[in-house]
Motif scaffolding. Structure first.
Motif, short mmCIF file in Angstrom:
data_model
loop_
_atom_site.label_atom_id
_atom_site.label_comp_id
_atom_site.label_asym_id
_atom_site.label_seq_id
_atom_site.Cartn_x
_atom_site.Cartn_y
_atom_site.Cartn_z
N GLN A 107 43.54 72.83 -4.47
CA GLN A 107 44.11 73.53 -3.28
C GLN A 107 43.02 75.01 -3.24
OE1 GLN A 107 48.07 75.43 -3.93
NE2 GLN A 107 48.33 75.69 -1.71
N GLU A 108 42.64 75.46 -4.39
CA GLU A 108 41.71 76.48 -4.08
C GLU A 108 40.31 75.91 -3.45
OE1 GLU A 108 40.14 80.23 -4.32
OE2 GLU A 108 42.31 79.62 -4.84
N GLN A 109 39.89 74.82 -3.80
CA GLN A 109 38.67 74.15 -3.27
C GLN A 109 38.85 73.82 -1.71
OE1 GLN A 109 35.71 73.47 -4.63
NE2 GLN A 109 36.43 74.83 -6.43
N LEU A 110 39.93 73.38 -1.43
CA LEU A 110 40.21 73.10 0.12
C LEU A 110 40.53 74.29 0.91
CD1 LEU A 110 42.41 69.90 -0.43
CD2 LEU A 110 39.66 70.05 0.42
N LYS A 111 40.44 75.34 0.45
CA LYS A 111 40.46 76.71 1.26
C LYS A 111 39.01 76.69 2.13
CE LYS A 111 43.99 79.45 -1.28
NZ LYS A 111 44.13 80.44 -1.93
N ASN A 112 37.96 76.12 1.64
CA ASN A 112 36.78 76.60 2.04
C ASN A 112 36.81 75.72 3.45
OD1 ASN A 112 34.00 76.42 2.89
ND2 ASN A 112 33.16 75.55 0.96
N PRO A 113 36.34 76.30 4.60
CA PRO A 113 36.44 75.70 5.68
C PRO A 113 35.58 74.24 6.03
CG PRO A 113 35.99 77.70 6.07
CD PRO A 113 35.89 77.71 4.79
N TRP A 114 34.58 74.23 5.26
CA TRP A 114 33.70 73.12 5.36
C TRP A 114 34.54 71.83 4.68
CZ3 TRP A 114 30.45 72.53 9.23
CH2 TRP A 114 29.83 73.56 9.62
N ARG A 115 35.02 72.23 3.71
CA ARG A 115 35.73 71.06 2.92
C ARG A 115 37.01 70.76 3.76
NH1 ARG A 115 34.65 74.14 -2.34
NH2 ARG A 115 32.59 73.51 -2.96
N ARG A 116 37.35 71.66 4.25
CA ARG A 116 38.71 71.47 5.01
C ARG A 116 38.29 70.30 6.07
NH1 ARG A 116 43.60 74.34 4.79
NH2 ARG A 116 44.86 73.75 6.58
N LEU A 117 37.23 70.69 6.81
CA LEU A 117 36.81 69.92 8.05
C LEU A 117 36.36 68.18 7.30
CD1 LEU A 117 35.99 69.73 10.97
CD2 LEU A 117 33.78 70.62 10.27
N ALA A 118 35.88 68.60 6.60
CA ALA A 118 35.41 67.00 5.78
C ALA A 118 36.68 66.40 5.47
CB ALA A 118 34.60 67.49 4.58
N THR A 119 37.49 66.74 5.02
CA THR A 119 38.84 66.27 4.72
C THR A 119 39.40 65.69 5.86
OG1 THR A 119 39.07 67.70 2.78
CG2 THR A 119 40.84 66.28 3.43
N ALA B 49 40.22 61.80 7.24
CA ALA B 49 41.44 61.42 7.45
C ALA B 49 41.48 60.65 8.93
CB ALA B 49 42.51 62.47 7.58
N VAL B 50 40.61 61.04 9.66
CA VAL B 50 40.36 60.56 11.11
C VAL B 50 39.83 59.08 10.85
CG1 VAL B 50 39.31 60.68 13.29
CG2 VAL B 50 40.60 62.74 12.55
N LEU B 51 38.70 58.96 10.09
CA LEU B 51 38.06 57.80 9.69
C LEU B 51 39.03 56.68 9.13
CD1 LEU B 51 34.28 59.17 8.95
CD2 LEU B 51 35.08 58.11 11.09
N PHE B 52 39.68 57.34 8.15
CA PHE B 52 40.82 56.23 7.32
C PHE B 52 41.59 55.81 8.53
CE2 PHE B 52 44.38 55.29 4.77
CZ PHE B 52 43.82 54.38 4.38
N GLY B 53 42.04 56.74 9.50
CA GLY B 53 43.12 56.47 10.45
C GLY B 53 42.29 55.31 11.53
N MET B 54 40.92 55.33 11.76
CA MET B 54 40.32 54.30 12.60
C MET B 54 40.33 53.05 11.77
SD MET B 54 37.36 56.47 14.32
CE MET B 54 36.68 55.13 15.16
N PHE B 55 40.14 53.19 10.65
CA PHE B 55 40.22 51.90 9.84
C PHE B 55 41.38 51.37 9.47
CE2 PHE B 55 41.08 50.12 5.58
CZ PHE B 55 40.19 48.97 5.44
#
Length: 122
Positions: A30-42, A46-52
């Motif tokens: 949770q602490e690592q995902l507070k970074n905006p770039w990591r959040r955007l990457a996550t 999720a979008v790419l996995f949804g397309m798959f």
């Protein structure tokens, strides 16, 4: 008949090493995902996995031919439930990373299905 006090004592879990490890792992993630770039990457993952998933659903349902209606019904109901949970005021999923990832997965799934429909010309 169990009383409310017995249910309250059941809610308290023992602090084992596994519970402590999982708590620390969750807090660190949770602490690592507070970074905006990591959040955007996550969210992008999720979008790419949804397309798959959209491509997988369309190809596996299209193989048999009679599962098209069932698969489209399941996808439509699931996307409506996710939208109701995400945009509703009751659960407040807009404020959580899990809610944003679920919405991004839904977006990718529907985009993948539209992409296959346009490619096939149907």
């Amino acid at each position: 008949m169990p009383t409310l006090a017995t249910f309250a004592s059941l809610e308290q879990m023992q602090q084992t090493r596994l519970n402590t490890l999982l708590d620390r792992l969750g807090a660190g993630l949770q602490e690592q995902l507070k970074n905006p770039w990591r959040r955007l990457a996550t969210l992008s993952i999720a979008v790419l996995f949804g397309m798959f998933l959209g491509l997988a659903v369309s190809s596996s349902a299209g193989q048999l031919g009679y599962l098209d209606i069932v698969a489209s019904t399941v996808v439509a109901i699931a996307s409506e439930i996710i939208s109701a949970l995400f945009y509703g005021d009751r659960w407040k999923l807009r404020q959580t990373l899990f809610g944003e990832m679920l919405n991004a997965l839904k977006f990718g799934l529907l985009y993948g299905l539209f992409l296959i429909a346009f490619l096939l010309g149907s």
